[in-house]
Write a protein that holds these residues in place. Structure first.
Motif, PDB file in Angstrom:
ATOM      1  N   PHE A 103       0.840  -1.194   0.000  1.00 28.17           N
ATOM      2  CA  PHE A 103       0.000   0.000   0.000  1.00 28.17           C
ATOM      3  C   PHE A 103       0.878   1.248   0.000  1.00 28.17           C
ATOM      4  CE2 PHE A 103      -2.517   3.385   1.715  1.00 28.17           C
ATOM      5  CZ  PHE A 103      -3.848   3.123   1.388  1.00 28.17           C
ATOM      6  N   ILE A 104       1.860   1.255   0.890  1.00 28.06           N
ATOM      7  CA  ILE A 104       2.742   2.408   1.016  1.00 28.06           C
ATOM      8  C   ILE A 104       3.537   2.629  -0.269  1.00 28.06           C
ATOM      9  CG2 ILE A 104       4.745   3.310   2.272  1.00 28.06           C
ATOM     10  CD1 ILE A 104       3.647   1.748   4.742  1.00 28.06           C
ATOM     11  N   GLU A 105       3.985   1.546  -0.877  1.00 33.71           N
ATOM     12  CA  GLU A 105       4.760   1.664  -2.114  1.00 33.71           C
ATOM     13  C   GLU A 105       3.930   2.279  -3.236  1.00 33.71           C
ATOM     14  OE1 GLU A 105       7.280  -1.174  -5.241  1.00 33.71           O
ATOM     15  OE2 GLU A 105       6.221  -2.062  -3.540  1.00 33.71           O
ATOM     16  N   ILE A 106       2.690   1.828  -3.382  1.00 25.96           N
ATOM     17  CA  ILE A 106       1.829   2.377  -4.433  1.00 25.96           C
ATOM     18  C   ILE A 106       1.530   3.844  -4.160  1.00 25.96           C
ATOM     19  CG2 ILE A 106      -0.441   2.209  -5.529  1.00 25.96           C
ATOM     20  CD1 ILE A 106      -0.372  -0.803  -4.757  1.00 25.96           C
ATOM     21  N   LYS A 107       1.231   4.170  -2.907  1.00 30.24           N
ATOM     22  CA  LYS A 107       0.948   5.551  -2.539  1.00 30.24           C
ATOM     23  C   LYS A 107       2.139   6.454  -2.834  1.00 30.24           C
ATOM     24  CE  LYS A 107      -0.093   8.422   1.499  1.00 30.24           C
ATOM     25  NZ  LYS A 107      -0.393   8.426   2.965  1.00 30.24           N
ATOM     26  N   GLU A 108       3.323   6.028  -2.445  1.00 28.23           N
ATOM     27  CA  GLU A 108       4.515   6.860  -2.657  1.00 28.23           C
ATOM     28  C   GLU A 108       4.821   7.012  -4.139  1.00 28.23           C
ATOM     29  OE1 GLU A 108       7.586   5.085  -0.302  1.00 28.23           O
ATOM     30  OE2 GLU A 108       6.890   6.039   1.560  1.00 28.23           O
ATOM     31  N   HIS A 109       4.566   5.963  -4.929  1.00 26.20           N
ATOM     32  CA  HIS A 109       4.800   6.076  -6.364  1.00 26.20           C
ATOM     33  C   HIS A 109       3.827   7.075  -6.983  1.00 26.20           C
ATOM     34  CE1 HIS A 109       6.250   5.018 -10.285  1.00 26.20           C
ATOM     35  NE2 HIS A 109       5.049   4.628 -10.688  1.00 26.20           N
ATOM     36  N   CYS A 110       2.573   7.038  -6.569  1.00 20.99           N
ATOM     37  CA  CYS A 110       1.596   8.015  -7.056  1.00 20.99           C
ATOM     38  C   CYS A 110       2.020   9.438  -6.700  1.00 20.99           C
ATOM     39  CB  CYS A 110       0.222   7.725  -6.465  1.00 20.99           C
ATOM     40  SG  CYS A 110      -0.616   6.273  -7.115  1.00 20.99           S
ATOM     41  N   LEU A 111       2.424   9.629  -5.454  1.00 23.84           N
ATOM     42  CA  LEU A 111       2.853  10.964  -5.015  1.00 23.84           C
ATOM     43  C   LEU A 111       4.068  11.428  -5.790  1.00 23.84           C
ATOM     44  CD1 LEU A 111       2.363  10.552  -1.164  1.00 23.84           C
ATOM     45  CD2 LEU A 111       1.007  11.993  -2.705  1.00 23.84           C
ATOM     46  N   SER A 112       4.974  10.503  -6.107  1.00 24.31           N
ATOM     47  CA  SER A 112       6.152  10.854  -6.890  1.00 24.31           C
ATOM     48  C   SER A 112       5.759  11.315  -8.291  1.00 24.31           C
ATOM     49  CB  SER A 112       7.101   9.658  -6.974  1.00 24.31           C
ATOM     50  OG  SER A 112       8.207   9.943  -7.803  1.00 24.31           O
ATOM     51  N   LEU A 113       4.828  10.613  -8.896  1.00 27.78           N
ATOM     52  CA  LEU A 113       4.368  10.999 -10.237  1.00 27.78           C
ATOM     53  C   LEU A 113       3.712  12.373 -10.206  1.00 27.78           C
ATOM     54  CD1 LEU A 113       2.821   7.627 -11.444  1.00 27.78           C
ATOM     55  CD2 LEU A 113       4.831   8.745 -12.423  1.00 27.78           C
ATOM     56  N   LEU A 114       2.917  12.620  -9.168  1.00 26.13           N
ATOM     57  CA  LEU A 114       2.196  13.886  -9.080  1.00 26.13           C
ATOM     58  C   LEU A 114       3.119  15.059  -8.754  1.00 26.13           C
ATOM     59  CD1 LEU A 114      -0.949  12.671  -7.127  1.00 26.13           C
ATOM     60  CD2 LEU A 114      -0.848  13.323  -9.534  1.00 26.13           C
ATOM     61  N   SER A 115       4.248  14.765  -8.121  1.00 23.55           N
ATOM     62  CA  SER A 115       5.149  15.846  -7.706  1.00 23.55           C
ATOM     63  C   SER A 115       6.059  16.313  -8.830  1.00 23.55           C
ATOM     64  CB  SER A 115       6.004  15.388  -6.521  1.00 23.55           C
ATOM     65  OG  SER A 115       6.925  14.370  -6.918  1.00 23.55           O
ATOM     66  N   HIS A 116       6.124  15.555  -9.920  1.00 23.88           N
ATOM     67  CA  HIS A 116       6.983  15.918 -11.037  1.00 23.88           C
ATOM     68  C   HIS A 116       6.194  16.655 -12.108  1.00 23.88           C
ATOM     69  CE1 HIS A 116       9.571  12.884  -9.165  1.00 23.88           C
ATOM     70  NE2 HIS A 116      10.569  13.473  -9.791  1.00 23.88           N
ATOM     71  N   ASP A 117       6.822  17.594 -12.724  1.00 28.33           N
ATOM     72  CA  ASP A 117       6.214  18.285 -13.861  1.00 28.33           C
ATOM     73  C   ASP A 117       6.337  17.367 -15.076  1.00 28.33           C
ATOM     74  OD1 ASP A 117       6.860  21.397 -15.700  1.00 28.33           O
ATOM     75  OD2 ASP A 117       5.290  19.884 -15.853  1.00 28.33           O
ATOM     76  N   THR A 118       5.211  16.740 -15.432  1.00 27.31           N
ATOM     77  CA  THR A 118       5.244  15.787 -16.555  1.00 27.31           C
ATOM     78  C   THR A 118       4.608  16.379 -17.803  1.00 27.31           C
ATOM     79  OG1 THR A 118       3.150  14.857 -15.755  1.00 27.31           O
ATOM     80  CG2 THR A 118       5.188  13.776 -15.039  1.00 27.31           C
ATOM     81  N   SER A 119       4.506  17.709 -17.854  1.00 26.25           N
ATOM     82  CA  SER A 119       3.814  18.332 -18.975  1.00 26.25           C
ATOM     83  C   SER A 119       4.488  18.070 -20.306  1.00 26.25           C
ATOM     84  CB  SER A 119       3.706  19.850 -18.741  1.00 26.25           C
ATOM     85  OG  SER A 119       4.991  20.434 -18.606  1.00 26.25           O
ATOM     86  N   ASP A 120       5.786  17.789 -20.305  1.00 27.36           N
ATOM     87  CA  ASP A 120       6.472  17.535 -21.557  1.00 27.36           C
ATOM     88  C   ASP A 120       6.783  16.058 -21.763  1.00 27.36           C
ATOM     89  OD1 ASP A 120       8.289  20.519 -20.867  1.00 27.36           O
ATOM     90  OD2 ASP A 120       6.586  20.283 -22.210  1.00 27.36           O
ATOM     91  N   ALA A 121       6.238  15.213 -20.878  1.00 26.83           N
ATOM     92  CA  ALA A 121       6.489  13.775 -20.989  1.00 26.83           C
ATOM     93  C   ALA A 121       5.666  13.192 -22.127  1.00 26.83           C
ATOM     94  CB  ALA A 121       6.131  13.085 -19.677  1.00 26.83           C
ATOM     95  N   PRO A 122       6.125  12.083 -22.734  1.00 28.29           N
ATOM     96  CA  PRO A 122       5.334  11.452 -23.783  1.00 28.29           C
ATOM     97  C   PRO A 122       4.052  10.882 -23.230  1.00 28.29           C
ATOM     98  CG  PRO A 122       7.168  10.058 -23.155  1.00 28.29           C
ATOM     99  CD  PRO A 122       7.377  11.376 -22.462  1.00 28.29           C
TER     100      PRO A 122
END
Length: 263
Positions: free
Chosen positions: A240-259
């Motif tokens: 649970f903690i791993e999935i939560k932290e991965h989601c938070l990591s994705l949300l914390s990065h500016d992915t506007s230029d990601a494919p």
């Protein structure tokens, strides 16, 4: 499991003309929700979650792409999904029971029959004794129960829930999450859930779709391999903690230029 609906989005995009040119609110989105699955969409404000819901519900036409239910093109068609917003939108002049049967009435079910069908659900899901009171007498959590029952009793297999617990206090929110899991298991609907609360998404979902903005799009799908039924003890589970932290990591990065990622 009953024969439920499978939801599919094929390259759905939404653009708007502006004085400065075309604004792309939603980049092409591909999304498949198997029948009876509970999925969540998370992402920053402005990433297109509500726009996507409006397209699925037939309230907004996509600029391109198609919405399919069980393979049939239902783009722009209304009344095929249940849709609940954060605000309960209960009608103040109708009793709790008559608010809950509203969706059935709209679909042509006689009032007496609709009330008869709804009453057992009020008794089973914590609204016994409130059938004939008005919404003003209910707490926030009770109002959301009534609104969710109204949505579930519209006789649609696909339910869209747009931050239904976002305005509740933490304790009430936790109780409502557990109540939702119980009622979802009983009704076995296909659910698409929008939330800003990552822990809520992990606790409730079979799959989580993380969205980014500029333009709005899906950047990753995460499977939630946690057994059901679920309990609060899960929040300390390493998975649970791993999935939560991965989601938070994705949300914390500016992915506007990601494919773009195919979901």
């Amino acid at each position: 499991m009953p024969d439920l609906a499978r939801l599919q989005l094929d390259a759905v995009s939404v653009s708007f003309p502006t004085p400065n040119g075309v604004f792309q609110a939603l980049a092409p989105v591909d999304l498949t929700v198997p029948a009876g699955r509970f999925i969540s969409l998370i992402g920053p404000s402005g990433c297109g979650k509500s726009t996507l819901f409006n397209v699925i519900a037939g309230l907004q036409a996509p600029t391109s792409g198609q919405v399919r239910v069980d393979g049939d093109d239902v783009t722009g068609m209304i009344g095929l999904v249940g849709y609940m917003l954060q605000k309960d939108l209960l009608l103040s002049w109708r009793t709790v029971l008559d608010n809950i049967v509203l969706g059935m009435e709209i679909r042509g079910v006689p009032v007496a029959e609709a009330r008869e069908r709804a009453l057992p659900y009020l008794r089973k899901y914590g609204l016994a004794g409130f059938e004939h009171v008005y919404p003003s007498a209910l707490s926030g959590g009770m109002r959301q129960r009534a609104a969710l029952l109204r949505t579930l009793l519209t006789d649609t297999d696909i339910i869209l829930l747009d931050e239904p617990f976002g305005a509740l206090d933490a304790q009430t929110k936790s109780r409502m999450q557990d109540w939702l899991l119980q009622i979802w298991a009983d009704f076995q609907k296909t659910v698409v859930f929008v939330t800003h609360d990552v822990e809520e998404a992990v606790y409730l979902s079979d799959d989580i779709y993380v969205m980014a903005t500029r333009p709005g799009r899906i950047v990753e799908r995460l499977d939630v391999p946690l057994a059901r039924p679920r309990s609060r003890a899960l929040v300390s589970d390493p998975r649970f903690i791993e999935i939560k932290e991965h989601c938070l990591s994705l949300l914390s990065h500016d992915t506007s230029d990601a494919p773009l990622a195919v979901a």
